[in-house]
Design an enzyme around this catalytic site. Structure first.
Site, PDB file in Angstrom:
ATOM      1  N   GLY A 169      89.815  29.129  -3.296  1.00  8.83           N
ATOM      2  CA  GLY A 169      91.176  29.739  -3.163  1.00  8.83           C
ATOM      3  C   GLY A 169      91.194  30.569  -1.931  1.00  8.83           C
ATOM      4  O   GLY A 169      92.418  30.768  -1.292  1.00  8.83           O
ATOM      5  N   GLN A 170      90.357  30.967  -1.451  1.00 15.86           N
ATOM      6  CA  GLN A 170      90.155  31.983  -0.336  1.00 15.86           C
ATOM      7  C   GLN A 170      90.363  31.298   1.024  1.00 15.86           C
ATOM      8  O   GLN A 170      90.657  31.765   2.048  1.00 15.86           O
ATOM      9  CB  GLN A 170      88.917  32.453  -0.215  1.00 15.86           C
ATOM     10  CG  GLN A 170      87.515  31.963   0.565  1.00 15.86           C
ATOM     11  CD  GLN A 170      87.035  30.924  -0.291  1.00 15.86           C
ATOM     12  OE1 GLN A 170      87.533  29.898  -0.771  1.00 15.86           O
ATOM     13  NE2 GLN A 170      85.658  30.943  -0.534  1.00 15.86           N
ATOM     14  N   ALA A 182      83.941  37.437  13.874  1.00 18.88           N
ATOM     15  CA  ALA A 182      84.733  37.634  12.670  1.00 18.88           C
ATOM     16  C   ALA A 182      83.611  38.404  11.631  1.00 18.88           C
ATOM     17  O   ALA A 182      82.649  38.221  11.646  1.00 18.88           O
ATOM     18  CB  ALA A 182      85.040  36.291  12.105  1.00 18.88           C
ATOM     19  N   LYS A 183      84.407  38.979  10.615  1.00 19.30           N
ATOM     20  CA  LYS A 183      83.557  39.422   9.346  1.00 19.30           C
ATOM     21  C   LYS A 183      84.247  38.796   8.228  1.00 19.30           C
ATOM     22  O   LYS A 183      84.893  38.001   8.157  1.00 19.30           O
ATOM     23  CB  LYS A 183      83.600  40.894   9.548  1.00 19.30           C
ATOM     24  CG  LYS A 183      83.216  41.556  10.576  1.00 19.30           C
ATOM     25  CD  LYS A 183      83.640  42.965  10.947  1.00 19.30           C
ATOM     26  CE  LYS A 183      83.247  43.970   9.769  1.00 19.30           C
ATOM     27  NZ  LYS A 183      83.510  45.432  10.088  1.00 19.30           N
ATOM     28  N   GLY A 184      83.773  39.221   7.097  1.00 16.53           N
ATOM     29  CA  GLY A 184      84.527  38.850   5.907  1.00 16.53           C
ATOM     30  C   GLY A 184      85.496  39.847   5.222  1.00 16.53           C
ATOM     31  O   GLY A 184      85.261  41.076   5.659  1.00 16.53           O
ATOM     32  N   ALA A 236      80.014  37.537  -1.725  1.00 17.14           N
ATOM     33  CA  ALA A 236      79.982  38.570  -1.016  1.00 17.14           C
ATOM     34  C   ALA A 236      80.820  38.599   0.476  1.00 17.14           C
ATOM     35  O   ALA A 236      80.481  39.064   1.312  1.00 17.14           O
ATOM     36  CB  ALA A 236      78.523  38.820  -0.624  1.00 17.14           C
ATOM     37  N   SER A 237      82.037  37.827   0.108  1.00 16.70           N
ATOM     38  CA  SER A 237      82.886  37.637   1.185  1.00 16.70           C
ATOM     39  C   SER A 237      82.173  37.150   2.729  1.00 16.70           C
ATOM     40  O   SER A 237      82.730  37.517   3.556  1.00 16.70           O
ATOM     41  CB  SER A 237      83.568  39.027   1.536  1.00 16.70           C
ATOM     42  OG  SER A 237      84.004  39.672   0.492  1.00 16.70           O
ATOM     43  N   GLU A 242      86.737  41.247  -0.352  1.00 16.98           N
ATOM     44  CA  GLU A 242      86.435  42.292  -1.415  1.00 16.98           C
ATOM     45  C   GLU A 242      87.000  43.711  -0.874  1.00 16.98           C
ATOM     46  O   GLU A 242      87.167  44.693  -1.634  1.00 16.98           O
ATOM     47  CB  GLU A 242      84.876  42.326  -1.605  1.00 16.98           C
ATOM     48  CG  GLU A 242      84.628  41.098  -2.473  1.00 16.98           C
ATOM     49  CD  GLU A 242      82.960  40.877  -2.382  1.00 16.98           C
ATOM     50  OE1 GLU A 242      82.718  41.225  -3.700  1.00 16.98           O
ATOM     51  OE2 GLU A 242      82.495  40.545  -1.485  1.00 16.98           O
TER      52      GLU A 242
END
Lengths: 770, 770
Positions: B486-487, B718-720, B526-527, B723
């Site tokens: 879903g992300q 980019a990062k996650g 963990a994103s 959360e």
């Protein structure tokens, strides 16, 4: 040393197939799937004035009817080499069996009823059924306009000649020296004409496809030998990017070159796109006969020789009946022409081969691909020459055969095995010098014959790629686009992977073939998968191995040169780690895998131009001993010996199976198989009237002798062996019939009546033997 | 310059999902498929004396019953970190809901009937329901013997302490300096205890798996976030090589860390292997509640500060209720402990965190993974400290926040963004300095609160790989193991592929996830997929691009340096070729493709040891404005602001969706969600009694402010972001409640009754507002 290469490891697909668990395209059931059926033109050549599908569309259970009037595509034409075949007939139909409409219905019965309710107003046109008729200046044009392919002329001496406003769709020309000068230098010149029949591939599994169009993507299930080509055609016809098309190949029940699934896939996609439901299009046996066939080939061959039997010059004219649409027939024409030199040293050569449109069932690729038809001509003529010169046929061939390393043609791959050694092996195996006791009953005559032929492994330009993944437990998964059509290719590829990774074969799996995830392969054809895909797979496995060694070296902090992979273990000096151990070290506790990729592209890898440069030479030397019943013309093959060269047998049982299967194909074509027409229609589209070989047609003694001359470009010196066995059968049998009866027969199959007539129609004195 | 990165391109799965065409595991129908159901123990702790399934087995429609007595596996124990959970209970059951038998039957009703017919003779044992009870010296041991994991202690200062014969299954210890010296240097020391509830993940799609065991291979369909880990467990339990196991992930209806499909997959394989038919195991909502949950976490936090607010020392004791089986709870314990320092400069730190077995539903990973529970403690305490020091809470944080490039802990990745800038942005966004008009009705109180937290993006050791294939028409197919939960990850990966190949996004497809053909991925957690898989995909695309450039250079006979790929065209000097043109040249007329592979392995690529080295820092700064109804304790969030850093937003709408979704999760956990036990059993395993947030619980004003500080290790910086949003909610809300009422609440969720009691239980003067 290897425990894998050269071993008869269990087939990848063996257990599933023998236990009946293997699922074929026909087993597929999708929710909401409807049945697709096609309406076929009953005339050999007809203009379609009008099609009225309104009544059919209103029948209960009919989901849609597709005709030229509502077929909305980017281009309606398909074709492997020339885009000449409309998916559904447009202005006219070109053979009795041409598709003029397609129906999707809830079940087969409703679909059949709908087909009957479609009204087509035909205007019959004059038809041409033979090459001779088609070449007549007054012949009607079967295709008014086509985009003729213009491949680059290959090799020195080869060229293409265009014929506009003609039924000749392809004309291949080859010359080496001045052939007339050659004939002038010859002591004797022989000219003969030979005819090889049109025939059906008849794989066990019929032509079938299932398509499911969803959103703007489509998935197709089809038993295709060329799923990537199928994807390409779908892309072209429907104007879709390749990445939105998935072609999945379930288990396949045989191929033999019949472009299985090419037309049904396009029809299934067209219907599924129209009705937005999964659609299954399965042709009946009758329809398979009317979809594609082996072209009838006539070869007129003229050979000049010295008195001592030395070949000097050869001129061949090769005529292929391409039928209404050509599939790969242009290529078959080239190959039949190019292969008509035979495996001999002949200084002067002139060849013209023609693929010619007629109003018959479309012809195309077929196991042997022009090679066996050419060999039938030149090897029958070799015995005519030997007889005339009163030479031993073995001696005539011994004198002319090409040696290892000699060029077949300028620029082509030199002969990669010992043909002369194979001739001697054949002579011994067939006991050439031993005179058999004649049969007691004088109506039966016995004789022996041999034939020597080679076939290139397809033109250059093949391309294949593969991936090999090493899992964290040391097992591996191979992804290859080679289609398992019964030949055992997926087992062979597994063996190559296992060998390179030093794994037992039960630690390697071969992933299902799905063009969305399987790397590209040109096609599974020309007996070339072991050589072409074999190299791609070997490179993928080597890439994976190298990455594993590098990861191990970096993890163990040693130079990569000190790391070895042996028997599934990483070895550094005297210490060893199993693959699971080393993978755990390399990827810590999280798991991980190594992805190796490999590709083979003949043009770039071997720096050869597109076109004729055989990857290897496939050999088909045959020896037959026959018994002829002079009263009936019936022929029994008492003994057949096939001699070939595999370079290196990766899986000996499969190699033998391929060579024996090819020889058995040759036996069917030489003795029984032939498509016949009456009144412009195929007269025998069923297994009652079309005779396939049966078990009791097996020669009483049947041997395949496979050499390993180590000259192949494939892994470990391997070559392909899927078609050699077919090459020598017809000429060896006809030469044996001549040897037995003194009568030369120039047309196969050797059906009883044809032989009986050729023998001078001796009176029937007893009831005909069955 | 890019037309792809940073653009809100259409979702890969969008159209399918909104039109209802997307198929989930539950939609799968296989021929012969039977239904699997499980029998659950009604007691919190019980020895199983005897199981008699004979009556159940003879019921019509029952295909098989599996119990400990006929479960033949290589090992019956599973578990993400500690192999402590039997697939089916062996000598005892450890919580009310533990699986004691599994049934395969023709339909659900028959299966339910069969479950009732299984006779189990239980001997009830004393149970422990809380961490305090479990740590009592007289507590019964829940696991008599387990293989405790012994991961290498990570980072400087971190270690693991083993507790034998104890219900402590994991003890993480971390120290930096001498914390007692720190407290001695402090002017004030604060010690507080905070409790965060156990909760349900509640994805829309329940836990479900389908397995089909054929021959010696198995195919599993499951909505797993970690299909490769599922494959690993199947391999271990059933003693099968990884290469014989296919895990296919259809569309997935949410994950949130709940190991969805882990247990059902093993059960489905066990049943399918037993009955040799496809088996579907689908848990009901009630059963989902009884399968896995978020652990309850108690944090006892002691912080020493200078009078000016400077943090000096922090000691944390963190207790996790791991339930009966631990899944990833040991790792959650470590992270909750490690994250309890907060994003602050603190010279002296001592942390002990404990995961403790109890007889409750097994706990495991949950969005936030210990981070939000730790932040609830340290950010609530930060306001306690600020209040005591009469400092502005913003000023207290401003003084202590880590700067960009400062180390969170020795050896860990330095802070990769501007935390102080984000604090200022938060203060502005929540209008910190603006005093709101108080509500007219004095029973309503309003206040504001903030919280600042960071969360590492999981420990080092992640591993991912991918392939990118360029087709002959220039379209591309990406194979990636990242799960679309879903992300939007598959869209993000498509964007990276398109960017590297300079293609429009509609020319790239993402292949279905199937472990047999999809390269390995550690897990989607963990994103971190954008960073970890993003790098693998970028490398795969770059590998494909480089091969394309090389092939073009060799085909065009120019040095590779002169060849460029721009806007989907190959450019050499001023000449250009489209991809289909250049592919046709490179592969001649036969077609072909380029296969690129890429992998990322943090340990080897970044040369970091296994364990704690965050790939990036996820930021969750939150600001809340609340209204408290003093008569009822009801809380309304009037405004919520989340501030985070994405490094670079590849798909801004998805980033915002992730951050808002995480904040909404935090709102549910802070206000409503809590699993409750009565008599050893879960009392609210349904959506009537367990309250999820609804649309009307959305803050009246809800903003997510995402910075792009370009400091991420992922593609394009980019990062996650999956959360961060959850981290700050509970402390910001509790700080706002304190700000509104002067009452400090140390336990969430802030249910009306709990708040009302905390406020001193003011008399109810009017009916309770709903």
């Amino acid at each position: 040393m290897s425990t894998v290469i050269g071993e008869n490891v269990p087939r990848v697909d063996g257990q599933e197939k023998v236990t009946g668990r293997a699922l074929y395209t026909g087993d597929l059931k999708l929710a909401g799937m409807v049945q697709g059926k096609v309406l076929r033109c009953p005339y050999a050549h007809a203009r379609i004035r009008r099609i009225d599908a309104r009544k059919a569309e209103t029948l209960p259970g009919v989901v849609a009817v597709l005709t030229r009037d509502n077929l909305k595509v980017a281009t309606p034409y398909i074709g492997a080499m020339i885009k000449d075949q409309p998916v559904i007939a447009l202005e006219k139909a070109r053979y009795a069996g041409d598709v003029v409409a397609a129906v999707a219905a809830l079940d087969d019965a409703v679909a059949e009823e709908a087909l009957k309710a479609i009204e087509v107003d035909y205007e019959e046109l004059p038809a041409v059924m033979s090459v001779d008729d088609a070449l007549s200046p007054t012949a009607p044009l079967i295709h008014e306009r086509i985009e003729r392919s213009r491949p680059p002329a290959y090799g020195r001496g080869a060229s293409y000649i265009a014929h506009e406003h003609s039924n000749i769709c392809h004309h291949f020309h080859y010359e080496r020296g001045d052939v007339n000068e050659g004939f002038r230098q010859s002591d004797l010149v022989f000219e003969d004409e030979f005819v090889y029949p049109t025939a059906q591939h008849y794989p066990m599994e019929p032509t079938i496809s299932v398509a499911s169009y969803e959103g703007d993507s489509v998935t197709v299930w089809s038993p295709s030998q060329a799923p990537f080509a199928t994807r390409q055609e779908i892309s072209r016809v429907f104007g879709m990017p390749l990445s939105r098309i998935r072609v999945i190949v379930p288990h396949v029940g045989g191929g033999y070159g019949g472009s299985k699934g090419a037309l049904t896939s396009i029809l299934a996609v067209a219907l599924s796109r129209h009705v937005r439901r999964p659609v299954r299009v399965a042709f009946s046996a009758d329809e398979n006969f009317k979809t594609i066939c082996q072209p009838q080939i006539k070869v007129v061959i003229k050979t000049g020789v010295k008195k001592d039997g030395t070949f000097v010059a050869r001129q061949s004219r090769v005529y292929l009946n391409a039928g209404a649409y050509v599939y790969s027939t242009p290529s078959v024409a080239e190959k039949a022409g190019y292969r008509s030199h035979g495996p001999y040293h002949i200084p002067y050569v002139l060849t013209d081969s023609y693929a010619v449109y007629t109003n018959t069932v479309p012809a195309g690729a077929f196991r042997g691909f022009g090679g066996h038809q050419a060999a039938f001509a030149y090897e029958s003529q070799a015995d005519i020459i030997a007889h005339r010169l009163a030479m031993d046929p073995v001696e005539l061939r011994r004198r002319n055969l090409l040696g290892r390393g000699e060029e077949y043609a300028a620029g082509d791959t030199p002969i990669d095995c010992d043909l002369k050694g194979m001739l001697e092996e054949l002579a011994v195996a067939i006991e050439w010098d031993k005179k058999e006791e004649p049969p007691k009953d004088p109506r039966f005559k016995r004789g022996k014959g041999i034939a020597c032929a080679v076939k290139d492994g397809g033109g250059s330009g093949k391309s294949a790629s593969a991936t090999v993944r090493i899992m964290s437990d040391g097992s591996a998964v191979l992804s290859t686009g080679s289609v398992e059509i019964g030949q055992g290719v997926r087992t062979t590829m597994l063996q190559i992977t296992a060998e390179e990774l030093t794994l037992p074969t039960d630690r390697v799996e071969v992933a299902a073939l799905d063009t969305h995830t399987t790397p590209f392969d040109h096609s599974t054809n020309a007996s070339s998968a072991t050589v072409v895909m074999g190299q791609a797979v070997q490179r993928a496995a080597q890439d994976a191995r190298q990455q594993l060694l590098s990861a191990a070296a970096s993890t163990l902090s040693v130079p990569v040169e000190e790391v070895q992979l042996r028997e599934g273990r990483i070895i550094v000096k005297e210490k060893g780690w199993s693959l699971p151990e080393i993978m755990r070290l390399c990827f810590a506790n999280v798991g991980g895998e190594v992805v190796g990729r490999g590709s083979f592209n003949q043009i770039r890898d071997e720096n050869v131009p597109l076109g004729q440069r055989s990857p290897f030479w496939e050999v088909g030397f045959g020896g037959a001993e026959v018994e002829v019943d002079e009263w009936t013309g019936a022929i029994r093959i008492l003994k057949y010996v096939s001699v070939t060269d595999a370079g290196k047998m990766i899986h000996p049982v499969h190699c033998r199976g391929q060579d024996e299967g090819a020889a058995m194909f040759g036996i069917g074509l030489s003795l029984f198989e032939e498509l016949l027409y009456e009144d412009g229609k195929l007269a025998n589209p069923n297994l009652i009237d079309y005779r396939l070989p049966r078990f009791r047609d097996l020669p009483h003694s049947f041997a395949s002798r496979i050499r390993e001359d180590a000259g192949g470009p494939g892994p470990y010196g391997a070559k392909g062996v899927g078609e050699g066995g077919i090459l020598g059968v017809a000429p060896a049998v006809c030469n044996a019939v001549f040897n037995a009866t003194g009568v030369r027969i120039r047309q196969v199959p050797l059906k009883g009546e044809r032989v009986w007539r050729a023998l001078g129609q001796p009176a029937v004195k007893t009831p005909v033997r069955q």
